[in-house]
Design a protein around this motif. Structure first.
Motif, PDB file in Angstrom:
ATOM      1  N   GLN A 188       0.833  -1.203   0.000  1.00 25.19           N
ATOM      2  CA  GLN A 188       0.000   0.000   0.000  1.00 25.19           C
ATOM      3  C   GLN A 188       0.869   1.254   0.000  1.00 25.19           C
ATOM      4  O   GLN A 188       1.859   1.324   0.738  1.00 25.19           O
ATOM      5  CB  GLN A 188      -0.913   0.023   1.234  1.00 25.19           C
ATOM      6  CG  GLN A 188      -1.757  -1.231   1.405  1.00 25.19           C
ATOM      7  CD  GLN A 188      -2.768  -1.407   0.301  1.00 25.19           C
ATOM      8  OE1 GLN A 188      -3.497  -0.484  -0.043  1.00 25.19           O
ATOM      9  NE2 GLN A 188      -2.826  -2.603  -0.258  1.00 25.19           N
ATOM     10  N   GLY A 189       0.481   2.240  -0.808  1.00 28.00           N
ATOM     11  CA  GLY A 189       1.151   3.529  -0.764  1.00 28.00           C
ATOM     12  C   GLY A 189       2.543   3.507  -1.366  1.00 28.00           C
ATOM     13  O   GLY A 189       2.947   2.542  -2.024  1.00 28.00           O
ATOM     14  N   PRO A 190       3.319   4.576  -1.138  1.00 32.62           N
ATOM     15  CA  PRO A 190       4.679   4.649  -1.671  1.00 32.62           C
ATOM     16  C   PRO A 190       5.543   3.486  -1.180  1.00 32.62           C
ATOM     17  O   PRO A 190       5.379   3.013  -0.056  1.00 32.62           O
ATOM     18  CB  PRO A 190       5.200   5.988  -1.115  1.00 32.62           C
ATOM     19  CG  PRO A 190       3.978   6.781  -0.811  1.00 32.62           C
ATOM     20  CD  PRO A 190       2.935   5.801  -0.397  1.00 32.62           C
ATOM     21  N   LYS A 191       6.471   3.036  -2.023  1.00 29.79           N
ATOM     22  CA  LYS A 191       7.272   1.861  -1.690  1.00 29.79           C
ATOM     23  C   LYS A 191       8.072   2.048  -0.406  1.00 29.79           C
ATOM     24  O   LYS A 191       8.303   1.094   0.342  1.00 29.79           O
ATOM     25  CB  LYS A 191       8.200   1.513  -2.850  1.00 29.79           C
ATOM     26  CG  LYS A 191       7.476   0.897  -4.030  1.00 29.79           C
ATOM     27  CD  LYS A 191       8.440   0.396  -5.086  1.00 29.79           C
ATOM     28  CE  LYS A 191       7.674  -0.306  -6.213  1.00 29.79           C
ATOM     29  NZ  LYS A 191       8.574  -0.823  -7.254  1.00 29.79           N
ATOM     30  N   GLU A 192       8.510   3.293  -0.152  1.00 31.05           N
ATOM     31  CA  GLU A 192       9.339   3.512   1.035  1.00 31.05           C
ATOM     32  C   GLU A 192       8.568   3.267   2.336  1.00 31.05           C
ATOM     33  O   GLU A 192       9.165   3.068   3.393  1.00 31.05           O
ATOM     34  CB  GLU A 192       9.941   4.922   1.034  1.00 31.05           C
ATOM     35  CG  GLU A 192       8.943   6.064   1.035  1.00 31.05           C
ATOM     36  CD  GLU A 192       8.588   6.538  -0.381  1.00 31.05           C
ATOM     37  OE1 GLU A 192       8.132   7.678  -0.511  1.00 31.05           O
ATOM     38  OE2 GLU A 192       8.757   5.742  -1.334  1.00 31.05           O
TER      39      GLU A 192
END
Length: 351
Positions: free
Chosen positions: A10-14
């Motif tokens: 979910q969301g940005p990879k970081e």
């Protein structure tokens, strides 16, 4: 036994964010409270992300029971895993549940011959009884199932809905996910919050709209607030509130909103959350939205207008708010600086 309930990152990879496998966890939370289950069965794995197929088979390929919680976002993966388990370990009982298996199709086991059992609708009681009957494999005595009899469907007796859903313990509060979270400290976990089950509407495009689910059953307010406190303490990054109509119980849902605001202030999380608002937007619903926005929430009020064509609305068993009511909501939200969101489904029957 093991569960397969993977989701996408979910969301940005970081963020390295994944959902806790709530629908699988709540099945085990219910079943494992009974000594005849907890003393006989060992929970081995939750498959909560799309690991390489070979790695998953190393973990669960030789287990006795594998239960798949199946949705549109994981059905292809689940079918691939189940097919390989069946090839490697034909004695494994492969059980599917969730909204995705085509339970209405008479050829379901011709399409998916590797599935032994499909659980229809609510799973907690049915799952526990499947485990009760595992040794004799007399699953025909368990209500709420479709059973694969050499490719033909055997349907067992109807399973009634759970009347008092507080008999189902919380997987969060009973520690079902503790081991998994401890073994993956680098993950930012997302959670599903279920404060009630059911929907008074019958919209045919929606899984909530099944007539079997038309009466709304509530979890105790104490349980819900305790779960929110747990989510704050465990630094849950994102919460998906799974109610079909948040705000339908204005007094209660206001208190839940207050608790959500409280844990954000106390624990600086969740970073965000999502809500499906009550379809019949009254002033009380607008007030809850406004309160959450005033306390930093990045959300808006959803006015669900799936179509404006009378014939289509009749076919999909949908009744929109009157145009005047919708205009009143628009004006009020504009005055209160509440963002408005709407939903359209293109290509409905009758369009």
């Amino acid at each position: 036994l093991s569960f397969v309930n993977p989701n996408f990152q979910q969301g940005p990879k970081e963020f390295n964010a994944y959902y806790l496998p709530y629908s699988a966890g709540i099945l085990w939370a219910y079943a494992s409270q009974f000594p005849e289950i907890s003393e006989k069965f060992e929970l081995c794995e939750f498959i909560w992300k799309r690991d390489d197929l070979a790695e998953v088979l190393k973990k669960i390929g030789k287990h006795d029971i594998v239960a798949f919680s199946t949705y549109v976002w994981n059905k292809s993966y689940n079918y691939a895993v189940a097919r390989r388990i069946n090839e490697l370990n034909p004695h494994c009982v492969i059980m599917f549940g969730g909204p995705e298996p085509p339970v209405e199709k008479s050829d379901i086991f011709e399409r998916y011959p590797f599935i032994d059992i499909v659980v229809k609708q609510e799973g907690e009681l049915t799952f526990k009884e499947v485990l009760d009957h595992y040794e004799l494999r007399d699953f025909e005595n368990v209500p709420g199932l479709l059973i694969n009899h050499n490719g033909k469907v055997y349907e067992t007796a109807k399973r009634e809905r759970i009347d008092n859903i507080d008999v189902v313990p919380s997987p969060y509060l009973t520690g079902v996910f503790d081991k998994m979270m401890a073994e993956n400290p680098e993950v930012e976990w997302n959670s599903v919050l279920e404060t009630n089950r059911g929907c008074p509407y019958q919209c045919t495009f929606c899984d909530w709209g099944s007539l079997t689910y038309n009466k709304v059953k509530k979890f105790s307010l104490c349980r819900v607030t305790d779960e929110l406190e747990w989510m704050g303490q465990h630094k849950i990054g994102f919460i998906s509130i799974a109610d079909a109509n948040f705000g339908i119980f204005p007094e209660r849902d206001n208190l839940i909103a207050d608790k959500l605001i409280e844990i954000q202030k106390n624990y600086n999380c969740p970073n965000a959350y999502t809500i499906s608002w009550a379809k019949n937007q009254k002033q009380e619903v607008i007030n809850i939205v406004k309160k959450l926005i005033n306390n930093g929430a990045r959300l808006g009020l959803t006015v669900s207008v799936q179509s404006l064509t009378d014939n289509v609305l009749e076919i999909i068993k949908r009744k929109n708010l009157g145009v005047n009511q919708i205009e009143d909501i628009f004006e009020q939200c504009d005055k209160e600086n509440i963002p408005l969101i709407t939903e359209l489904i293109l290509g409905l029957p009758g369009e």
